[in-house]
Structures are given as C-alpha cells and as structure tokens.
Design an enzyme around this catalytic site. Structure first.
Site, PDB file in Angstrom:
ATOM      1  N   VAL A 162     -23.230  98.202  95.170  1.00  0.00           N
ATOM      2  CA  VAL A 162     -24.675  98.161  94.820  1.00  0.00           C
ATOM      3  C   VAL A 162     -24.750  98.217  93.226  1.00  0.00           C
ATOM      4  CG1 VAL A 162     -26.908  99.202  95.126  1.00  0.00           C
ATOM      5  CG2 VAL A 162     -25.356  99.014  96.904  1.00  0.00           C
ATOM      6  N   TYR A 163     -23.897  99.065  92.833  1.00  0.00           N
ATOM      7  CA  TYR A 163     -23.704  99.498  91.335  1.00  0.00           C
ATOM      8  C   TYR A 163     -23.640  98.101  90.465  1.00  0.00           C
ATOM      9  CZ  TYR A 163     -23.128 101.735  86.951  1.00  0.00           C
ATOM     10  OH  TYR A 163     -22.812 102.077  85.429  1.00  0.00           O
ATOM     11  N   SER A 164     -22.331  97.501  91.307  1.00  0.00           N
ATOM     12  CA  SER A 164     -21.918  96.487  90.357  1.00  0.00           C
ATOM     13  C   SER A 164     -23.124  95.143  90.645  1.00  0.00           C
ATOM     14  CB  SER A 164     -20.785  95.776  91.334  1.00  0.00           C
ATOM     15  OG  SER A 164     -19.502  96.761  90.922  1.00  0.00           O
TER      16      SER A 164
END
Length: 238
Positions: free
Chosen positions: A148-150
């Site tokens: 999700v962060y990436s």
C-alpha cells in the site's frame, strides 16, 4: 533563502521539522503546518519569530482546502511549498484495515495533489516558486512488505514528474526527495524484527540527511531543477 516564505506540511516532527529548522537557519520565514496544535505552538515559541503556526488537518477536507488560503492571509505569498506530511502501512495487504488504507492514500496522495493544485495558481501568477514533495525509495521499486505504501509513493512519483512538466514554463520548479529508511515516527509502524535488523545493519538515516537534500535542491540556480534525489543509508540493500 533570506526573505523567502516557505510552507512545510508535517512540520511538527521528523523530516518536516528538520527542513523547517534548516530553512529558518538560512533566513526564511517558515509556516509550519501540522494538525498537532499543542506541539506546533510549543515549537513556534521555541524557534522564534520566523516560525508561524498553521493548524491544518490534511485528512479533513475543509481544513485541507483552507490551508493555502489561510497561509496566504497570514504571510501574503508562498515562495516554497514542501509537501512532507505522510503516513505508513506495511505488512501483507490481506491483514490491512480498509480504513487505514483510506487514511494513508488520502494523506500520501490526495492531500499532496490538493495542496499543489491550491498553490499552483498563486505561483503561476507570480511567475516563480518551488514545490518539493517527500517521496520514498518505495516510489521507485516494489517493496514486497509495503504494497500500500509503495503504491502511494509510485503515484506521487508520477504526479510530481507530470506537474514538473506542467509548471516548468511558469518559472516553477517541482521535484521530490526519495529517501530510504529514516529514523522518524513512521518507523514506529515497522515490524520490530525488521526495525532491529535495520538498526543492527546501520541502514537507517537521520532526518537531517533528507532536509540537507531539500536545501541543496532549493539553493540551485533558477535554471537548474533537481527533479528527484534518492538518498539512501550506505548500508541499505535494496
């Protein structure tokens, strides 16, 4: 930086606080944007007259939309906007809370887009400006423990580089800094084993290393744009 006016989001801690202090040290006036009013007011009192508080909750639509107009009302212009506020989610996607996904994407992506959209007309009218976004090495490579962060940082890389091309003809420089792991509040969400491994390897940076990169970008001659600076701990293997 003497006489410049900068606005920094997420300025009450971490990279945001580090770059705010660096800008103040070089003579800029810094509007420190954060949702934590108590901490923000303490910091402004400590940092002196050049630091101006702006209490904004970027996850609240009305507050986010009001940020740039409120800053302009306080200081009259914005020479530099540093979109730094962000959050982190790691781990397997199937274990991730949907509400946490919404919060992170809204902060890491939507708020940045809205902040840039709000400041762009002002900078276009003046024919000058600098916009720097805190991205991540995760915006350049698929980190399997950070889906999700990436994804949010890949989106930001695309946004920053398209806006760089849209605004470069107006005298506005747009770029990003893409750090590796930085010792900050974001790492509190890391798995303990992973965090300890990075500490043991010496694969973490201090926030100052990132703010130094931002200051380098801002102090280049106006005919030079640093479109992205990847800053990694020397022992970070990715």
């Amino acid at each position: 930086m003497e006489g410049k006016i900068a606005a920094v989001t997420g300025a009450a801690s971490g990279i945001g606080l580090s770059v705010a202090k660096a800008l103040l040290a070089e003579g800029a006036t810094v509007v420190m944007v954060d949702r934590n009013e108590a901490v923000l007011l303490e910091l402004v009192a400590e940092l002196g007259d050049g630091a101006i508080p702006q209490v904004t909750d970027l996850l609240h639509n009305e507050s986010c939309d009001s940020m740039v107009p409120e800053i302009l009302e306080k200081v009259g212009r914005i020479d530099i906007l540093i979109c730094n506020a962000g959050s982190y989610i790691g781990g397997d996607l199937v274990d991730t809370d949907p509400a946490a996904i919404d919060r992170m994407v809204n902060l890491n992506v939507n708020a940045v887009i809205k902040n840039v959209a709000a400041v762009a007309p002002h900078m276009i009218d003046r024919g000058v400006g600098d916009i720097i976004v805190t991205c991540s090495i995760a915006g350049h490579t698929a980190i399997h423990v950070e889906p999700v962060y990436s994804a949010s940082k890949w989106a930001i890389t695309s946004f920053v580089q398209t806006m760089r091309r849209q605004l470069m003809g107006h005298g506005i420089r747009v770029g990003q800094v893409s750090p590796g792991p930085v010792i900050s509040a974001l790492l509190s969400d890391w798995e303990p084993e992973r965090l300890q491994k990075m500490k043991d390897m010496g694969a973490l940076m201090e926030t100052r290393e990132v703010s130094d990169a931002m200051m380098f970008m801002l102090t280049r001659p106006r005919n030079v744009t640093i479109r992205d600076m990847i800053v990694l701990p020397s022992n970070f293997d990715i």
